[in-house]
Scaffold this active site. Structure first.
Site, PDB file in Angstrom:
ATOM      1  CD  GLU A 136      -2.965  -1.222   2.226  1.00  0.00           C
ATOM      2  OE1 GLU A 136      -2.744  -0.543   3.238  1.00  0.00           O
ATOM      3  OE2 GLU A 136      -3.902  -2.035   2.151  1.00  0.00           O
ATOM      4  CD  GLU A 195      -4.634  -5.944   3.234  1.00  0.00           C
ATOM      5  OE1 GLU A 195      -3.399  -5.990   3.038  1.00  0.00           O
ATOM      6  OE2 GLU A 195      -5.168  -5.183   4.052  1.00  0.00           O
TER       7      GLU A 195
END
Length: 669
Positions: free
Chosen positions: A186, A262
């Site tokens: 991320e 995810e």
């Protein structure tokens, strides 16, 4: 009765509709399943994440047989969740959501492939399912990677060497073959680094290790892949996080595998199960995603840390042996027990006329699996992103099997119904097989249901014996760290929130402190979250109010070193910087402080202690009601300090900065 009800529900199109619904009033729609015109995308599997971070921390401390039962529910084929993929954090010594995970290289000249618990977990997964795919992804990196900068890409060769070391160590020390490597969870990606990573993998004979990028959003990685043909050649899959079942045009144009690498991250009650059921289907139906990976595998961390109980199941009480097989485990089974990576999706629209979705997959050898979900909006909201309104109604669905499926005569049926009124859900029950008549069958669907219809007869719902009942953390807890060959690098139940606390053999001390717990991170790591400026490890019961915490401490850093013991600690994880509590500090310059916060800004008392570095001392912190007192080496040092808040929290130990320090004979009561 389940078989009889299943026969009525499924057997014929004249069977009754959902309770309270007139069969004649049901919407009727037809759907064709045909492989004659070719197949859809290849299915890559359903998985879950351990890490990002420290989400499996408490799992390793479970006693047998409970620990193996939990692992069976997660990984054993045709048993429970039967996961196809395990994704783990490549520990980097930094806070990555619910704690820190230790790096295999704390320092440049240091390598240790036995730290933490992800190696152990991958081996346990492989033991149960040798075909399980393994993915490694870093959230944080040790400081030396950035040479002083909070950035891993200034020296891409160093970062690539570090990641490849982890892949090679997995093979050399644990006989684990890593299937995929990610870039930086991320956070930004760097094209030069990704290309160098591929080159370095190939140079070390790791051609079979694939690269997934960028574990963030669909963009900008998709756009960059279309512009940069060399990068396009080295990235094997695009992984997006929490895509809300949607993809973007550029991602489709790359012709790459598209993964929700995810997803979920939702409290594991019935609504969490509804979220998971909906996205497992709709990530493909709406977004062409061929793999969905849940954060997180198992909620094995103190529940009051961020995102408590956001795992597929819950195992947060190693001291009692209690665990909970939550509804998402059985929702997972609807897909995982009847498909395998390498199967293909059929080319179907997948939207049901009155709301809900279905997917159909085949192994190309005549087997067919259909998974149907009818989750309603309010019963399937994930933690993110926001879910636009939609409606679902009871309906009759008729499926026509064509192509190679025309000869199918019966389908096995597995059913779940999430009950939001009485809380009496029915999860993963086998119903009577459905007869396929002249290539078709009909099904009356109610809302908030999942059906699997399959030619496979291998499905199974395990019933392990009930685990022990829940118990709070022991109210009197001691650890002297006297263990010569510990199975894990960290002491049970301590949950590091900044820094890393490891078992240590203190060869320079022939006396009472040979075996200790040592804080070993001496430079601020390349962070993912806002790590504290101090190190801290928490332990115990968040509901504790009155407590006595005693610990022997050893400051190693001269002049400005310092350590603390604490009680009523109220925060951790990504919020560790704002942690409050009662902190009793001693420093190498001979002073002490009592503060109401980890940052040390709220000073409640200070003075001289006579403590010095490189000597053992015993700290005792006593908190009763609104008053606290402290002892040094058994003698009162300060007392009657008024405590207003927090009113409860964990016990903790830690250091003033990223510095070496040792702890021994910890006791909380």
């Amino acid at each position: 009765s389940a078989l009889l009800w299943g026969w009525l529900l499924l057997g014929c199109s004249w069977g009754p509709g959902p309770p309270g619904v007139d069969a004649a009033a049901l919407s009727r729609a037809t759907y064709v399943l045909d492989d004659a015109g070719g197949l859809g995308r290849q299915f890559d599997g359903i998985g879950a994440v351990s890490g990002g971070g420290a989400t499996s921390r408490l799992l390793v401390n479970y006693q047998e047989p409970y620990r193996s039962q939990i692992l069976d529910y997660l990984f054993k084929p045709n048993f429970g969740a039967s996961l196809h993929i395990l994704k783990v954090e490549i520990g980097g010594d930094g806070q990555s959501t619910d704690g820190t995970e230790p790096s295999h290289m704390h320092y440049e000249n240091d390598e240790n492939y036995f730290r933490g618990y992800e190696w152990w977990l991958m081996k346990e997964a492989k033991k149960r399912n040798p075909k399980i795919k393994l993915i490694g992804l870093p959230w944080t990196f040790p400081a030396w990677i950035g040479k002083g900068e909070n950035w891993p890409y200034d020296y891409p060769d160093v970062t690539a060497y570090y990641i490849i070391s982890w892949v090679l160590g997995a093979k050399q020390y644990h006989d684990l073959d890593i299937d995929y490597i990610g870039i930086w969870n991320e956070r930004a990606f760097n094209t030069k680094y990704i290309k160098l990573l591929r080159y370095t993998l190939d140079k070390h004979g790791l051609q079979q290790v694939r690269i997934i990028a960028s574990d963030r959003l669909w963009e900008p990685i998709s756009f960059v892949l279309l512009l940069d043909s060399e990068l396009h050649g080295v990235v094997d899959a695009i992984g997006a996080h929490y895509p809300g079942t949607k993809t973007v045009p550029n991602a489709l144009l790359t012709k790459k595998k598209l993964w929700s690498s995810e997803d979920y991250s939702t409290f594991n009650d019935e609504v969490g199960a509804g979220c998971w059921a909906r996205i497992l289907n709709q990530n493909y139906v709406n977004g062409n995603m061929t793999s969905t990976i849940a954060w997180n595998l198992v909620a094995s961390y103190y529940e009051e840390l961020p995102f408590g109980r956001c795992g597929l199941m819950t195992a947060q009480e190693p001291w009692s042996g209690h665990y909970r097989v939550e509804a998402p485990i059985w929702i997972t089974a609807h897909t995982t027990q009847f498909t395998q990576p390498g199967w293909s999706y059929l080319q179907v629209d997948g939207h049901l006329e009155r709301g809900g979705s279905f997917v159909a997959l085949t192994d190309g050898l005549g087997n067919l699996t259909i998974i149907i979900e009818t989750m309603t909006h309010n019963h399937s909201q994930c933690i993110r992103p926001p879910l636009p309104h939609f409606s679902v109604a009871p309906q009759r669905a008729t499926f026509y099997l064509k192509g190679s499926f025309y000869m199918v005569e019966t389908l096995q049926v597995w059913h779940s119904r999430l009950d939001f009124e009485s809380g009496n859900s029915s999860l993963f029950h086998r119903l009577h097989p459905v007869k396929v008549w002249k290539g078709s069958f009909s099904l009356d669907l109610n809302v908030d249901e999942v059906y699997t219809l399959t030619t496979l007869k291998t499905g199974r719902k395990c019933g392990c014996p009930e685990p022990p009942p829940p118990q709070p953390f022991p109210s009197n807890y001691k650890d002297d760290f006297n263990i010569r060959n510990p199975p894990f690098s960290e002491a049970p139940n301590f949950a590091d929130q900044t820094g890393v606390f490891e078992y240590y053999v203190n060869t320079s001390d022939p006396g009472d402190h040979v075996f200790t717990l040592r804080q070993v991170v001496v430079q601020r790591p390349i962070t993912w979250a806002s790590d504290a400026d101090q190190t801290i490890s928490i332990i115990g019961n968040f509901q504790w109010v009155n407590m006595t915490v005693t610990c022997d401490i050893y400051i190693e850093k001269q002049r400005d070193g310092g350590v603390f013991v604490a009680g009523r600690v109220d925060n951790g994880g990504i919020y560790v910087r704002r942690t409050k509590g009662v902190f009793f500090w001693v420093f190498a310059d001979g002073t002490y402080r009592v503060t109401g916060d980890l940052a040390g800004e709220e000073v409640l008392m200070k003075g001289l202690s006579g403590v010095r570095d490189n000597a053992w001392h015993t700290l005792t912190l006593n908190i009763q009601g609104t008053s606290a007192s402290g002892l040094l080496n058994g003698y009162p040092l300060w007392e009657n300090v008024t405590i207003s808040k927090p009113s409860n929290g964990w016990a903790a130990i830690g250091t003033r900065s990223f510095e070496f320090a040792q702890f021994d004979n910890f006791h909380v009561e």
